[in-house]
Design a protein around this motif. Structure first.
Motif, short mmCIF file in Angstrom:
data_model
loop_
_atom_site.label_atom_id
_atom_site.label_comp_id
_atom_site.label_asym_id
_atom_site.label_seq_id
_atom_site.Cartn_x
_atom_site.Cartn_y
_atom_site.Cartn_z
N SER A 119 4.42 -43.05 -27.11
CA SER A 119 3.16 -42.90 -27.84
C SER A 119 2.11 -42.16 -27.00
O SER A 119 1.31 -41.38 -27.54
CB SER A 119 2.60 -44.27 -28.24
OG SER A 119 3.48 -44.93 -29.12
N LEU A 120 2.13 -42.38 -25.69
CA LEU A 120 1.16 -41.72 -24.82
C LEU A 120 1.31 -40.21 -24.86
O LEU A 120 0.33 -39.48 -24.70
CB LEU A 120 1.33 -42.22 -23.38
CG LEU A 120 0.98 -43.68 -23.12
CD1 LEU A 120 1.35 -44.07 -21.70
CD2 LEU A 120 -0.50 -43.94 -23.37
N THR A 121 2.52 -39.74 -25.07
CA THR A 121 2.76 -38.29 -25.06
C THR A 121 2.24 -37.61 -26.33
O THR A 121 2.20 -36.38 -26.39
CB THR A 121 4.26 -37.98 -24.91
OG1 THR A 121 4.96 -38.48 -26.05
CG2 THR A 121 4.81 -38.62 -23.65
N TYR A 122 1.86 -38.39 -27.33
CA TYR A 122 1.38 -37.82 -28.59
C TYR A 122 -0.14 -37.76 -28.68
O TYR A 122 -0.68 -37.27 -29.66
CB TYR A 122 1.92 -38.62 -29.78
CG TYR A 122 3.38 -38.40 -30.05
CD1 TYR A 122 3.82 -37.36 -30.87
CD2 TYR A 122 4.34 -39.24 -29.49
CE1 TYR A 122 5.16 -37.15 -31.11
CE2 TYR A 122 5.69 -39.05 -29.73
CZ TYR A 122 6.10 -38.00 -30.54
OH TYR A 122 7.43 -37.81 -30.78
N VAL A 123 -0.84 -38.27 -27.67
CA VAL A 123 -2.31 -38.32 -27.74
C VAL A 123 -2.92 -36.94 -27.55
O VAL A 123 -3.70 -36.47 -28.36
CB VAL A 123 -2.86 -39.31 -26.69
CG1 VAL A 123 -4.39 -39.27 -26.67
CG2 VAL A 123 -2.36 -40.72 -26.99
N CYS A 124 -2.57 -36.30 -26.45
CA CYS A 124 -3.07 -34.95 -26.18
C CYS A 124 -2.17 -34.29 -25.14
O CYS A 124 -1.31 -34.95 -24.54
CB CYS A 124 -4.52 -34.98 -25.69
SG CYS A 124 -4.75 -35.79 -24.10
N ARG A 125 -2.39 -33.00 -24.92
CA ARG A 125 -1.54 -32.27 -24.00
C ARG A 125 -1.65 -32.80 -22.59
O ARG A 125 -0.65 -32.91 -21.88
CB ARG A 125 -1.90 -30.79 -24.03
CG ARG A 125 -1.01 -29.92 -23.15
CD ARG A 125 -1.45 -28.47 -23.20
NE ARG A 125 -1.39 -27.96 -24.56
CZ ARG A 125 -1.82 -26.75 -24.92
NH1 ARG A 125 -2.35 -25.95 -24.00
NH2 ARG A 125 -1.72 -26.35 -26.17
N ARG A 126 -2.84 -33.17 -22.16
CA ARG A 126 -3.02 -33.64 -20.79
C ARG A 126 -2.31 -34.98 -20.57
O ARG A 126 -1.66 -35.19 -19.55
CB ARG A 126 -4.51 -33.77 -20.45
CG ARG A 126 -4.76 -34.11 -18.97
CD ARG A 126 -6.22 -33.89 -18.60
NE ARG A 126 -6.42 -33.99 -17.16
CZ ARG A 126 -6.81 -35.11 -16.53
NH1 ARG A 126 -7.06 -36.21 -17.22
NH2 ARG A 126 -6.98 -35.11 -15.22
N TRP A 127 -2.48 -35.90 -21.54
CA TRP A 127 -1.79 -37.18 -21.42
C TRP A 127 -0.27 -36.98 -21.40
O TRP A 127 0.45 -37.68 -20.68
CB TRP A 127 -2.19 -38.11 -22.56
CG TRP A 127 -3.52 -38.75 -22.37
CD1 TRP A 127 -4.58 -38.25 -21.66
CD2 TRP A 127 -3.94 -40.00 -22.89
NE1 TRP A 127 -5.64 -39.10 -21.72
CE2 TRP A 127 -5.28 -40.20 -22.46
CE3 TRP A 127 -3.33 -40.97 -23.68
CZ2 TRP A 127 -6.01 -41.33 -22.79
CZ3 TRP A 127 -4.04 -42.12 -24.02
CH2 TRP A 127 -5.37 -42.30 -23.57
N ARG A 128 0.19 -36.04 -22.21
CA ARG A 128 1.63 -35.77 -22.24
C ARG A 128 2.12 -35.26 -20.89
O ARG A 128 3.14 -35.71 -20.37
CB ARG A 128 1.95 -34.75 -23.34
CG ARG A 128 3.44 -34.38 -23.42
CD ARG A 128 3.70 -33.38 -24.55
NE ARG A 128 5.10 -33.00 -24.57
CZ ARG A 128 6.06 -33.70 -25.15
NH1 ARG A 128 5.77 -34.84 -25.76
NH2 ARG A 128 7.30 -33.29 -25.14
N ASP A 129 1.38 -34.33 -20.31
CA ASP A 129 1.77 -33.78 -19.01
C ASP A 129 1.79 -34.88 -17.94
O ASP A 129 2.68 -34.91 -17.08
CB ASP A 129 0.81 -32.67 -18.60
CG ASP A 129 0.94 -31.43 -19.47
OD1 ASP A 129 1.99 -31.30 -20.14
OD2 ASP A 129 -0.01 -30.62 -19.50
N ILE A 130 0.79 -35.77 -17.98
CA ILE A 130 0.73 -36.84 -16.99
C ILE A 130 1.91 -37.80 -17.16
O ILE A 130 2.57 -38.19 -16.20
CB ILE A 130 -0.60 -37.61 -17.11
CG1 ILE A 130 -1.77 -36.70 -16.70
CG2 ILE A 130 -0.58 -38.86 -16.24
CD1 ILE A 130 -3.14 -37.32 -16.93
N ALA A 131 2.19 -38.18 -18.42
CA ALA A 131 3.27 -39.13 -18.69
C ALA A 131 4.63 -38.55 -18.31
O ALA A 131 5.48 -39.25 -17.74
CB ALA A 131 3.26 -39.54 -20.16
N LEU A 132 4.84 -37.28 -18.60
CA LEU A 132 6.13 -36.67 -18.32
C LEU A 132 6.33 -36.41 -16.82
O LEU A 132 7.47 -36.23 -16.37
CB LEU A 132 6.27 -35.35 -19.09
CG LEU A 132 6.35 -35.47 -20.61
CD1 LEU A 132 6.52 -34.10 -21.24
CD2 LEU A 132 7.50 -36.39 -21.03
#
Length: 209
Positions: free
Chosen positions: A62-75
């Motif tokens: 779910s965190l990866t769907y919030v915004c591009r920055r959150w996705r980059d951090i999570a991945l």
């Protein structure tokens, strides 16, 4: 022209989002918050007795769907993808791939860890098993499902479904896993009848029977 306009708008929104205060903080801070949130969703043995139905979409996803920055951090953080509660083959493969070489925490039911994780079973650090239950017959725990080699395993919990007792299959010996000596630091066997494992635990610091 429409494609060019959409591209320009997307670029503009990205630059505006980068100026927001929340997106100017160091990535270590949101990552720390992500890890705390994921830890709270996988609280292991304590929650099994009152375990709710697993959500359709795990929190790291779910965190990866919030915004591009959150996705980059999570991945970029393999440890966010190490807490696996089996739901389907696609998610299992996704979590195993994104966890890279990090140690794994796995919660299963009737599955065998070695069959489920395959070549990744050696990364297993924590294993929580909630056995199935039937109102017509007591739960039987088959030790064969633990016959795998996982030198990194530090925590093992075996808990039958709430309200039922668990019995060891008489077709197996009294040892957990393939060897007599295990490097477990924590072992919890709840409602397991009159059985105590015959293993040696030189590293054990936490025990619940």
């Amino acid at each position: 022209m429409e494609a060019a306009i959409h591209s320009a708008l997307s670029t503009t929104r990205s630059r505006m989002n980068a100026l927001l205060l929340v997106n100017r903080i160091p990535p270590e801070l949101p990552l720390y918050i992500f890890e705390l949130a994921c830890d709270s969703c996988y609280d292991g043995y304590v929650s099994f007795r009152h375990r709710r139905k697993t959500c359709r979409r795990p929190l790291p996803l779910s965190l990866t769907y919030v915004c591009r920055r959150w996705r980059d951090i999570a991945l970029s953080a393999p440890t966010l993808w190490t807490r696996i509660d089996v739901q389907n083959d696609h998610l299992l493969g996704l979590f195993l791939a994104r966890s890279d070489t990090a140690a794994l925490s796995l919660h299963i039911g009737d599955e065998n860890p070695d069959v489920l994780l395959g070549a990744h079973v050696e990364r297993l650090k924590r294993l929580d098993i909630t056995t199935s239950a039937s109102s017509s017959a007591p739960t039987t725990f088959d030790l064969a499902r633990l016959h795998f080699n996982s030198p990194a395993l530090e925590c093992l919990t075996i808990l039958p479904h709430h309200g039922f007792r668990c019995y060891i299959s008489t077709d197996n010996n009294t040892f957990l896993s393939q060897t007599q000596v295990l490097n477990l630091k924590a072992l919890a066997l709840d409602q397991m009848g009159e059985w105590i494992p015959g293993n040696i635990f030189p590293c054990l610091t936490h025990l619940r029977l």
